[in-house]
Design an enzyme around this catalytic site. Structure first.
Site, mmCIF file in Angstrom:
data_model
loop_
_atom_site.group_PDB
_atom_site.id
_atom_site.type_symbol
_atom_site.label_atom_id
_atom_site.label_comp_id
_atom_site.label_asym_id
_atom_site.label_seq_id
_atom_site.Cartn_x
_atom_site.Cartn_y
_atom_site.Cartn_z
ATOM 1 C CD1 TRP A 26 30.345 -105.656 55.554
ATOM 2 C CD2 TRP A 26 32.284 -104.583 55.250
ATOM 3 N NE1 TRP A 26 30.802 -105.962 54.309
ATOM 4 C CE2 TRP A 26 31.985 -105.319 54.083
ATOM 5 C CE3 TRP A 26 33.455 -103.830 55.302
ATOM 6 C CZ2 TRP A 26 32.818 -105.326 52.976
ATOM 7 C CZ3 TRP A 26 34.280 -103.827 54.196
ATOM 8 C CH2 TRP A 26 33.961 -104.569 53.048
ATOM 9 C CB VAL A 58 22.789 -103.915 52.060
ATOM 10 C CG1 VAL A 58 21.668 -104.349 51.142
ATOM 11 C CG2 VAL A 58 23.432 -102.644 51.530
ATOM 12 C CB ALA A 84 36.644 -93.006 45.789
ATOM 13 C CG HIS A 87 28.897 -99.143 47.864
ATOM 14 N ND1 HIS A 87 28.064 -100.088 47.323
ATOM 15 C CD2 HIS A 87 29.233 -99.586 49.097
ATOM 16 C CE1 HIS A 87 27.898 -101.067 48.192
ATOM 17 N NE2 HIS A 87 28.602 -100.787 49.274
#
Length: 166
Positions: A26, A58, A84, A87
């Site tokens: 990512w 993760v 937002a 998470h």
């Protein structure tokens, strides 16, 4: 980022050590550069780097644990940007708790170079890009190797493990 009090990130003599570098894919523009800087830091310290990539942050702790079982130190790299939803908190906590557990369970330094930031600008400012205020790939690697040297220095005295009898 505190902006002050950071210890030196000058290379240490870690000749012969192996650094496991596990990084998320990512935010590849940032994590790719952080991996390059981690490998450069390992080489500057006389260590060898082995790199593994995972999908996201993760997934980092489980690979970090496998690496800690084989290598002298582990450097975990990734980028988690607040959104937002909750998470961000779940991922940040999971990664931090996982890496701490790996370090303590395996008795090996595990550097937490996973950036947990509010926005992309903050991540870029920590990723070691030209003009960045910080270089977490480099700093995390030097810190892990420095910690490994400290562990070695307190772990053996006169051929005996310190703190153990027998």
């Amino acid at each position: 980022m505190a902006g002050f009090g950071e210890p030196t990130t000058a290379p240490v003599d870690a000749t012969g050590m192996t650094v496991g570098v596990v990084a998320a894919r990512w935010h590849g523009e940032l994590t790719d550069h952080m991996v390059e800087r981690a490998v450069a830091a390992a080489e500057a310290c006389g260590a060898r780097a082995v790199v593994a990539r995972v999908a996201g942050s993760v997934e980092i702790p489980v690979v970090a644990q496998a690496m800690a079982r084989r290598f002298d130190v582990v450097v975990a790299l990734g980028v988690v940007i607040r959104g937002a939803t909750a998470h961000f908190e779940y991922v940040s906590r999971s990664v931090t708790d996982g890496l701490t557990r790996v370090a303590l369970d395996e008795g090996k330094p595990v550097a937490h170079g996973v950036l947990t930031v509010d926005n992309l600008e903050q991540a870029r400012d920590r990723a070691g890009l030209p003009g960045s205020a910080e270089d977490k790939g480099w700093a995390a690697t030097v810190a892990a190797l420095d910690a490994a040297l400290a562990v070695r220095s307190v772990g053996v005295a006169n051929g005996h493990r310190v703190g153990f009898t027998g």
